[in-house]
Motif scaffolding. Structure first.
Motif, PDB file in Angstrom:
ATOM      1  N   LEU A 270       0.827  -1.206   0.000  1.00 43.68           N
ATOM      2  CA  LEU A 270       0.000   0.000   0.000  1.00 43.68           C
ATOM      3  C   LEU A 270       0.862   1.257   0.000  1.00 43.68           C
ATOM      4  CD1 LEU A 270      -2.836  -0.957   2.530  1.00 43.68           C
ATOM      5  CD2 LEU A 270      -2.767  -1.271   0.046  1.00 43.68           C
ATOM      6  N   THR A 271       0.803   1.991  -1.090  1.00 44.78           N
ATOM      7  CA  THR A 271       1.508   3.263  -1.201  1.00 44.78           C
ATOM      8  C   THR A 271       0.781   4.176  -2.166  1.00 44.78           C
ATOM      9  OG1 THR A 271       3.631   4.314  -1.717  1.00 44.78           O
ATOM     10  CG2 THR A 271       3.026   2.423  -3.051  1.00 44.78           C
ATOM     11  N   THR A 272       0.755   5.461  -1.844  1.00 45.36           N
ATOM     12  CA  THR A 272       0.218   6.428  -2.796  1.00 45.36           C
ATOM     13  C   THR A 272       1.254   6.619  -3.901  1.00 45.36           C
ATOM     14  OG1 THR A 272       1.153   8.360  -1.670  1.00 45.36           O
ATOM     15  CG2 THR A 272      -1.045   7.623  -0.970  1.00 45.36           C
ATOM     16  N   LEU A 273       0.826   7.248  -4.980  1.00 44.25           N
ATOM     17  CA  LEU A 273       1.729   7.406  -6.117  1.00 44.25           C
ATOM     18  C   LEU A 273       1.353   8.641  -6.924  1.00 44.25           C
ATOM     19  CD1 LEU A 273       3.909   6.273  -8.076  1.00 44.25           C
ATOM     20  CD2 LEU A 273       2.101   4.888  -9.119  1.00 44.25           C
ATOM     21  N   ILE A 274       2.311   9.541  -7.084  1.00 48.44           N
ATOM     22  CA  ILE A 274       2.150  10.672  -8.005  1.00 48.44           C
ATOM     23  C   ILE A 274       3.222  10.534  -9.074  1.00 48.44           C
ATOM     24  CG2 ILE A 274       2.065  13.169  -8.321  1.00 48.44           C
ATOM     25  CD1 ILE A 274       1.477  13.498  -5.383  1.00 48.44           C
ATOM     26  N   ILE A 275       2.800  10.481 -10.324  1.00 50.34           N
ATOM     27  CA  ILE A 275       3.733  10.384 -11.443  1.00 50.34           C
ATOM     28  C   ILE A 275       3.613  11.618 -12.326  1.00 50.34           C
ATOM     29  CG2 ILE A 275       4.399   9.129 -13.528  1.00 50.34           C
ATOM     30  CD1 ILE A 275       3.443   6.585 -12.280  1.00 50.34           C
ATOM     31  N   LEU A 276       4.747  12.220 -12.637  1.00 49.33           N
ATOM     32  CA  LEU A 276       4.839  13.325 -13.591  1.00 49.33           C
ATOM     33  C   LEU A 276       5.611  12.814 -14.803  1.00 49.33           C
ATOM     34  CD1 LEU A 276       5.977  16.983 -12.853  1.00 49.33           C
ATOM     35  CD2 LEU A 276       6.903  15.695 -14.775  1.00 49.33           C
ATOM     36  N   LEU A 277       5.021  12.926 -15.991  1.00 51.01           N
ATOM     37  CA  LEU A 277       5.718  12.538 -17.215  1.00 51.01           C
ATOM     38  C   LEU A 277       5.769  13.757 -18.125  1.00 51.01           C
ATOM     39  CD1 LEU A 277       5.498   9.150 -18.971  1.00 51.01           C
ATOM     40  CD2 LEU A 277       5.845  11.217 -20.305  1.00 51.01           C
TER      41      LEU A 277
ATOM     42  N   LYS B  20      -7.788   8.398   3.628  1.00 50.27           N
ATOM     43  CA  LYS B  20      -8.167   7.053   3.181  1.00 50.27           C
ATOM     44  C   LYS B  20      -7.906   6.936   1.679  1.00 50.27           C
ATOM     45  CE  LYS B  20     -11.795   6.608   6.695  1.00 50.27           C
ATOM     46  NZ  LYS B  20     -13.255   6.449   6.937  1.00 50.27           N
ATOM     47  N   PRO B  21      -6.628   6.919   1.290  1.00 47.50           N
ATOM     48  CA  PRO B  21      -6.291   6.889  -0.136  1.00 47.50           C
ATOM     49  C   PRO B  21      -6.815   5.643  -0.841  1.00 47.50           C
ATOM     50  CG  PRO B  21      -4.367   7.403   1.208  1.00 47.50           C
ATOM     51  CD  PRO B  21      -5.436   6.936   2.141  1.00 47.50           C
ATOM     52  N   ASP B  22      -7.168   5.788  -2.099  1.00 49.63           N
ATOM     53  CA  ASP B  22      -7.588   4.649  -2.917  1.00 49.63           C
ATOM     54  C   ASP B  22      -6.335   4.074  -3.580  1.00 49.63           C
ATOM     55  OD1 ASP B  22      -9.180   2.822  -4.192  1.00 49.63           O
ATOM     56  OD2 ASP B  22      -9.688   4.152  -5.847  1.00 49.63           O
ATOM     57  N   TYR B  23      -5.646   3.219  -2.853  1.00 44.01           N
ATOM     58  CA  TYR B  23      -4.350   2.713  -3.297  1.00 44.01           C
ATOM     59  C   TYR B  23      -4.465   1.898  -4.584  1.00 44.01           C
ATOM     60  CZ  TYR B  23      -2.774   3.981   1.389  1.00 44.01           C
ATOM     61  OH  TYR B  23      -2.477   4.665   2.547  1.00 44.01           O
ATOM     62  N   LEU B  24      -3.466   2.030  -5.430  1.00 47.50           N
ATOM     63  CA  LEU B  24      -3.414   1.276  -6.687  1.00 47.50           C
ATOM     64  C   LEU B  24      -3.517  -0.216  -6.427  1.00 47.50           C
ATOM     65  CD1 LEU B  24      -1.026   1.890  -9.657  1.00 47.50           C
ATOM     66  CD2 LEU B  24      -1.095  -0.371  -8.611  1.00 47.50           C
ATOM     67  N   THR B  25      -2.891  -0.687  -5.349  1.00 46.71           N
ATOM     68  CA  THR B  25      -2.856  -2.119  -5.049  1.00 46.71           C
ATOM     69  C   THR B  25      -4.252  -2.709  -4.864  1.00 46.71           C
ATOM     70  OG1 THR B  25      -0.761  -1.684  -3.926  1.00 46.71           O
ATOM     71  CG2 THR B  25      -1.735  -3.849  -3.602  1.00 46.71           C
ATOM     72  N   TYR B  26      -5.211  -1.883  -4.460  1.00 46.30           N
ATOM     73  CA  TYR B  26      -6.577  -2.378  -4.292  1.00 46.30           C
ATOM     74  C   TYR B  26      -7.177  -2.852  -5.611  1.00 46.30           C
ATOM     75  CZ  TYR B  26      -6.822  -0.113   0.348  1.00 46.30           C
ATOM     76  OH  TYR B  26      -6.615   0.262   1.658  1.00 46.30           O
TER      77      TYR B  26
END
Length: 244
Positions: A107-114, A146-152
């Motif tokens: 479980l981790t949040t993620l911000i990606i800049l491309l 309560k982040p909506d984690y990618l892993t979910y």
């Protein structure tokens, strides 16, 4: 163009910094930056954020090599971002199954800049909580802790999941762009100072341009916030800032 980054453990954390960051080129004219914030109430959150970062680095390297052998492709930044996320989905699922990991270990949040340096346009996606600033305009994504984690969503259809993502910001003509974990909002006074000067840590870190000549600009700012203004972040903090 200068890229600055900093990673700092929060004052309320003792053993590990659960945030992580990565800056990596993709081929000759694209840059991927990402910040991650592991879930403190999950299991070994520093592992999850570091794992996501390492896999993103691998994806960037592979795509860079692939570009060398492909005819020129005039892709859109969002197409590139989507391709990176699709590969991330696949890699995380493989690692989860291979190591028999529990969902709570990922479980981790993620911000990606491309960002495409040639086209001078880019896109940022925030999966969970975080703070984004694009050329002076700030956007904070906050889901009541309560982040909506990618892993979910690893068992879902990727195309459907990606189509439901609304926390995306496109931009052109990069001047001053930053991405940060939610630790940016956690500064509190931790000691008395011998002056009455006040400052806003977020503004100072993401908008002030003092020390831009130094690669350690953000680290220097954090030290000044701590030692001169007597403030520290209680939560872990990861920041990447790009100034042209």
């Amino acid at each position: 163009m200068n890229i600055y980054s900093v990673l700092q453990i929060g004052d309320y954390h003792i053993n590990h910094c659960e945030d992580f960051l990565i800056t990596k080129k993709i081929g000759s004219n694209k840059i991927l930056c990402a910040v991650m914030d592991g879930c403190s109430t999950a299991m070994e959150s520093q592992f999850a954020s570091a794992l996501f970062g390492k896999i993103l680095r691998k994806i960037c390297i592979e795509k860079g090599y692939k570009e060398l052998y492909e005819t020129e492709k005039n892709s859109d930044p969002e197409e590139d971002l989507k391709a990176v996320l699709k590969e991330l989905f696949k890699e995380i699922t493989t690692v989860k199954n291979y190591l028999l990991l529990d969902e709570k270990e990922l479980l981790t949040t993620l911000i990606i800049l491309l960002y495409d340096t040639k086209k001078d346009e880019g896109i940022i996606i925030c999966i969970g909580d975080g703070f984004i600033s694009v050329n002076g305009k700030a956007t904070e994504f906050e889901r009541d802790n309560k982040p909506d984690y990618l892993t979910y969503h690893l068992k879902e259809d990727f195309e459907e999941w990606y189509g439901n993502q609304t926390q995306k910001i496109r931009f052109t003509k990069l001047e001053d762009v930053s991405i940060a974990t939610d630790g940016i909002s956690s500064f509190i006074p931790n000691k008395k100072t011998d002056h009455s000067e006040k400052m806003n840590p977020t503004d100072y870190l993401l908008y002030d341009k003092s020390n831009v000549e130094s690669e350690e600009m953000l680290s220097l700012k954090l030290k000044k916030i701590e030692h001169h203004y007597g403030m520290k972040p209680t939560d872990d903090l990861a920041i990447i800032r790009i100034i042209k």
